[in-house]
Design an enzyme around this catalytic site. Structure first.
Site, PDB file in Angstrom:
ATOM      1  N   HIS A  85      -3.538 -14.319   1.067  1.00 29.43           N
ATOM      2  CA  HIS A  85      -3.518 -15.586   0.339  1.00 29.43           C
ATOM      3  C   HIS A  85      -4.846 -15.892  -0.329  1.00 29.43           C
ATOM      4  O   HIS A  85      -4.915 -16.737  -1.212  1.00 29.43           O
ATOM      5  CB  HIS A  85      -2.977 -16.741   1.205  1.00 29.43           C
ATOM      6  CG  HIS A  85      -3.933 -17.337   2.205  1.00 29.43           C
ATOM      7  ND1 HIS A  85      -3.937 -16.995   3.544  1.00 29.43           N
ATOM      8  CD2 HIS A  85      -4.886 -18.276   2.076  1.00 29.43           C
ATOM      9  CE1 HIS A  85      -4.857 -17.707   4.183  1.00 29.43           C
ATOM     10  NE2 HIS A  85      -5.445 -18.491   3.313  1.00 29.43           N
ATOM     11  N   ASP A 221      -1.333 -11.023   6.752  1.00 28.09           N
ATOM     12  CA  ASP A 221      -2.018 -11.751   5.678  1.00 28.09           C
ATOM     13  C   ASP A 221      -3.375 -11.106   5.325  1.00 28.09           C
ATOM     14  O   ASP A 221      -4.422 -11.649   5.644  1.00 28.09           O
ATOM     15  CB  ASP A 221      -2.203 -13.212   6.116  1.00 28.09           C
ATOM     16  CG  ASP A 221      -2.583 -14.125   4.962  1.00 28.09           C
ATOM     17  OD1 ASP A 221      -2.978 -13.602   3.892  1.00 28.09           O
ATOM     18  OD2 ASP A 221      -2.508 -15.350   5.124  1.00 28.09           O
ATOM     19  N   SER A 647     -10.394 -18.820   6.251  1.00 27.68           N
ATOM     20  CA  SER A 647      -9.420 -17.775   5.990  1.00 27.68           C
ATOM     21  C   SER A 647     -10.122 -16.536   5.480  1.00 27.68           C
ATOM     22  O   SER A 647     -10.981 -16.625   4.600  1.00 27.68           O
ATOM     23  CB  SER A 647      -8.402 -18.235   4.962  1.00 27.68           C
ATOM     24  OG  SER A 647      -7.378 -18.924   5.604  1.00 27.68           O
TER      25      SER A 647
HETATM   26  N1  ARG Z   1      -2.217 -22.606   6.264  1.00 28.90           N
HETATM   27  C1  ARG Z   1      -3.098 -21.584   5.817  1.00 28.90           C
HETATM   28  C2  ARG Z   1      -4.292 -22.194   5.045  1.00 28.90           C
HETATM   29  O1  ARG Z   1      -4.462 -23.388   5.058  1.00 28.90           O
HETATM   30  C3  ARG Z   1      -2.412 -20.540   5.023  1.00 28.90           C
HETATM   31  C4  ARG Z   1      -1.990 -20.933   3.655  1.00 28.90           C
HETATM   32  C5  ARG Z   1      -1.351 -19.855   2.870  1.00 28.90           C
HETATM   33  N2  ARG Z   1      -0.011 -19.565   3.278  1.00 28.90           N
HETATM   34  C6  ARG Z   1       1.088 -20.287   2.877  1.00 28.90           C
HETATM   35  N3  ARG Z   1       2.266 -19.961   3.343  1.00 28.90           N
HETATM   36  N4  ARG Z   1       0.997 -21.262   2.020  1.00 28.90           N
HETATM   37  O2  ARG Z   1      -4.811 -21.764   4.069  1.00 28.90           O
HETATM   38  N1  ASP Z   2      -5.512 -21.218   6.058  1.00 28.48           N
HETATM   39  C1  ASP Z   2      -6.854 -21.787   5.991  1.00 28.48           C
HETATM   40  C2  ASP Z   2      -7.685 -21.131   4.890  1.00 28.48           C
HETATM   41  O1  ASP Z   2      -7.166 -20.679   3.891  1.00 28.48           O
HETATM   42  C3  ASP Z   2      -7.526 -21.698   7.303  1.00 28.48           C
HETATM   43  C4  ASP Z   2      -7.266 -22.907   8.148  1.00 28.48           C
HETATM   44  O2  ASP Z   2      -7.126 -24.006   7.597  1.00 28.48           O
HETATM   45  O3  ASP Z   2      -7.272 -22.751   9.362  1.00 28.48           O
HETATM   46  O4  ASP Z   2      -8.891 -21.157   4.916  1.00 28.48           O
END
Ligand code: ARG
Ligand code: ASP
Length: 736
Positions: A85, A221, A647
């Site tokens: 991502h 990921d 991330s």
């Molecule tokens: N929750 C994670 C973050 O805040 C992953 C986001 C990307 N993945 C998704 N399914 N949107 O960045």
């Molecule tokens: N998914 C988040 C990021 O892209 C990480 C988190 O919020 O824990 O940095």
């Protein structure tokens, strides 16, 4: 061993005390603050192994990926590992219908296949220094907020000018502890970063929104890039002559895997946290700000979801936008319920009572800080509605109602363009408009407009309405269908061809007369001349009081170790591999396996489909050196304090080897940005063996696997010093 303070102090300190797990620490202070604690958790390294300016250390393998994500160097030839991502937009840029790398994955089978990326940068940290004395020189308590700001900006400028740095270095000075401390980062930014490998989205984004922020998780990921440098190993713009970077340090990859209780260290660039908010500010987020944001996004998501379900083309155009909106929508819901569940407000209130008691015992400090929290509380009440309205402006006009995006690009273009440079600037604006229209559906957006404008007119005070909406004809109220007809159906912003032609013909007035353009200009006016100035007039004193509160806490609690809020700078956080209890009667184990991926498989589903090749490898149980007792590990959990920006962070074991890749947190623990709670805050990581298996067995990218240095640190330890392993294990056993 951690020191134990006498009981009164323990209860007093609890909310702000760093128990293992909590804290995002500055790497150059680990020796002073954390080394002993880290070693008591099983770490076998010294602080100097993690950060050093005198010798190569782990720090030299840690990279800020394009300013927003984290990443690390995993080979002597500059191979860089980050999340799927995080690499997403680079992968997307190279994707076409014929070569759909997002869908099918991408693997450069030889070096010359590695793909260059415009504007993608990778930043190393050369060294870190405390420059508080220089930056706060001449700053006094008597200064107004503005005077203080001016003085520190002046000092920063002067410091930067005088600082002896190499030509290829940059310097960054950032406030810490709300402006009580200033830290300097000397950085080196590489500008030739090429795409090397990415799994298909069905692996890299497996589970998509349904699984986002959730455990048990089964996502691969990750994506792989390579940094290139000039012949002197220094940063250079893209050139075919550039060579793979020879890094000062790269992370060996451990194949030993993780067990509950194992030490974990996350090295990266956390974005923003707010751990020292007073109780009433936390309550405001919980009861007012988060609910407003959630409601706004709920409306937007409902419309997109319906449109995407009915039309595969719209689904393609909107799935990435949907994911972006849903990501924080879901996060805020988790954050809010996490704050409630962990009694964050009460915890902070209790702390504040005790803070006041401590102050009362020290007249000089009481004189200085005695009124601080009451004053702040009052200001928070004053700012509350403005803060909500501000959310409305940001969410609606700069995010969800898409028609305002071309209006905004054009507004910026017109602000810069004049007779001389018009022709020169126009192509960039046109390019960005074309990119926008490629994925734009006016019918969907029109519905979003209607739904969100209804919320807006219902909830925002008319004093901050754009002028057009205050015209007499609206005295009876607003009819959304009528508004949409007036703005949408007559706007050139929904007719890209015509709009681009007008730009070519330089028909500026005609564009400026467009109803959407005019509405947007009125919105910007309402924001910048009314709402924002009023908001900032309250925010400035709040910030200043928050700085004093931070200083007060540190003064009143000299025995406590404080860590600064995340601010996009390099940090170390550490904890252990561990599961948690999400609700009464349910226990989550900390590891998932490929069997779990297969169990979630739904053929043809856009979130849970899987590539045939992966199914075949699973059927053959072809796991090679990456298996763990006949199963292939996929994700694991830890009690490391992370946030957005973390991330792509390297997950490092007790010895300095790579064991995983951070990518998310669990939903129940997303309030960690304001109230970290060791019992339920967990970060989610990809097991490095899954990454390597995909690269090796799935993609057959042998030339990349050959660059990796695989190690077996646990085996080594066991044969040499078995007793050491045992004691660490015993001490840290969890008692579920
Ligand atoms: N929750 C994670 C973050 O805040 C992953 C986001 C990307 N993945 C998704 N399914 N949107 O960045
Ligand atoms: N998914 C988040 C990021 O892209 C990480 C988190 O919020 O824990 O940095």
């Amino acid at each position: 061993m951690r020191k134990f303070l006498f009981p009164v102090l323990i209860s007093f300190l609890l909310p702000f005390t760093a128990l293992a797990g909590e804290g995002m620490w500055l790497p150059f202070l680990l020796g002073q603050l954390n080394e002993a604690d880290m070693q008591s958790l099983g770490m076998k390294m010294s602080a100097e192994d993690i950060y050093s300016v005198n010798k190569g250390s782990l720090k030299d393998a840690i990279v800020h990926f394009n300013g927003g994500c984290s990443s690390s160097i995993i080979s002597p030839q500059g191979l860089l590992l980050t999340n799927h991502h995080c690499g997403y937009s680079a992968i997307q840029t190279h994707s076409t219908l014929q070569n759909n790398y997002l869908q099918d994955g991408f693997w450069a089978m030889k070096q010359s296949d590695e793909l260059k990326n415009e504007n993608l940068v990778a930043t190393f940290i050369e060294r870190i220094e405390d420059v508080t004395k220089d930056i706060l020189k001449g700053v006094t308590d008597k200064m107004t907020t503005k005077e203080r700001q001016d003085k520190t900006s002046q000092n920063i400028e002067a410091f930067k000018k005088a600082y002896a740095k190499k030509k290829y270095e940059d310097i960054l000075i950032k406030p810490f502890f709300k402006g009580n401390q200033y830290i300097l980062f000397v950085t080196i930014t590489y500008k030739d970063v090429r795409l090397v490998g990415a799994p298909p989205s069905a692996i890299g984004k497996f589970g998509a929104d349904t699984d986002n922020w959730e455990w048990p998780r089964h996502t691969g990921d990750f994506s792989i890039f390579r940094i290139y440098a000039d012949k002197n190993n220094l940063p250079a713009k893209y050139s075919p002559d550039n060579q793979p970077l020879k890094p000062k340090h790269f992370l060996p990859v451990s194949l030993d895997g993780v067990e509950t209780g194992d030490f974990t260290l996350i090295y990266g660039f956390p974005g923003r946290t707010n751990e020292y908010l007073p109780s009433f500010a936390v309550k405001q987020v919980q009861d007012v700000i988060d609910p407003a944001r959630i409601e706004i996004r709920e409306h937007a998501l409902k419309i997109l979801d319906k449109a995407m379900r009915n039309d595969p083309n719209i689904r393609l155009q909107y799935s990435s936008k949907y994911a972006r909106i849903a990501n924080y929508w879901k996060k805020w819901i988790g954050e809010r319920s996490g704050l409630i569940r962990t009694h964050a407000v009460e915890k902070k209130q209790k702390m504040e009572v005790q803070f006041a008691e401590r102050l009362a015992a020290k007249p000089a400090l009481n004189q200085k800080y005695g009124e601080l929290l009451a004053d702040m509380d009052y200001k928070y009440q004053e700012i509350e509605l403005l803060a909500v309205y501000r959310e409305y402006f940001h969410e609606l006009f700069f995010r969800h109602i898409e028609i305002f995006k071309p209006a905004n690009s054009l507004r910026r273009f017109f602000a810069k363009a004049n007779d001389e440079n018009y022709k020169e600037l126009a192509p960039d604006t046109k390019k960005s408009l074309e990119r926008f229209y490629k994925d734009y559906q006016p019918t969907v957006d029109r519905d979003v407009f209607k739904s969100l404008m209804q919320l807006y007119t219902d909830n925002v005070c008319t004093a901050y309405f754009p002028n057009i909406l205050l015209e007499d004809r609206f005295l009876e109220g607003y009819d959304m269908e009528q508004l949409a007809t007036e703005f949408y159906d007559n706007s050139i912003m929904t007719q890209p061809k015509k709009l681009l032609k007008l730009i070519d013909e330089k028909k500026i007035d005609e564009i400026k007369n467009d109803p959407v353009y005019r509405l947007f200009m009125d919105i910007v006016d309402a924001y910048s001349t009314r709402l924002n100035p009023e908001y900032q007039a309250l925010k400035a004193p709040i910030d200043s009081m928050q700085r004093q509160y931070m200083a007060a806490l540190m003064e009143v609690l000299p025995e406590k170790k404080f860590y600064p809020d995340a601010n996009g700078t390099m940090r170390v956080t550490y904890g252990q591999v561990e599961g948690y209890l999400p609700k009464d009667g349910v226990q989550y184990l900390p590891k998932t396996y490929l069997d779990g991926v297969i169990a979630k498989y739904v053929p043809g589903d856009y979130e849970f489909d899987l590539p045939q090749h992966l199914l075949d490898l699973y059927a053959a149980k072809d796991y090679g050196q990456y298996a763990e007792n006949g199963r292939l590990p996929v994700n694991f959990l830890g009690s490391n304090h992370t946030t957005g920006g973390n991330s792509g962070s390297a997950v490092i074991d007790a010895y300095g080897n790579l064991i995983g890749l951070n990518f998310d947190r669990v939903w129940e623990g997303t309030m960690s940005d304001m109230n970290y709670d060791r019992t339920i805050c967990r970060n989610i990581m990809v097991d490095i063996r899954y990454v390597m298996w995909i690269m090796d067995k799935y993609a057959g990218a042998k030339r990349l696997v050959d660059e990796i240095q695989f190690v077996h640190p646990k085996a080594g330890m066991k044969s040499k010093k078995p007793w050491k392993n045992k004691t660490t294990k015993k001490r840290r056993k969890r008692k579920w």
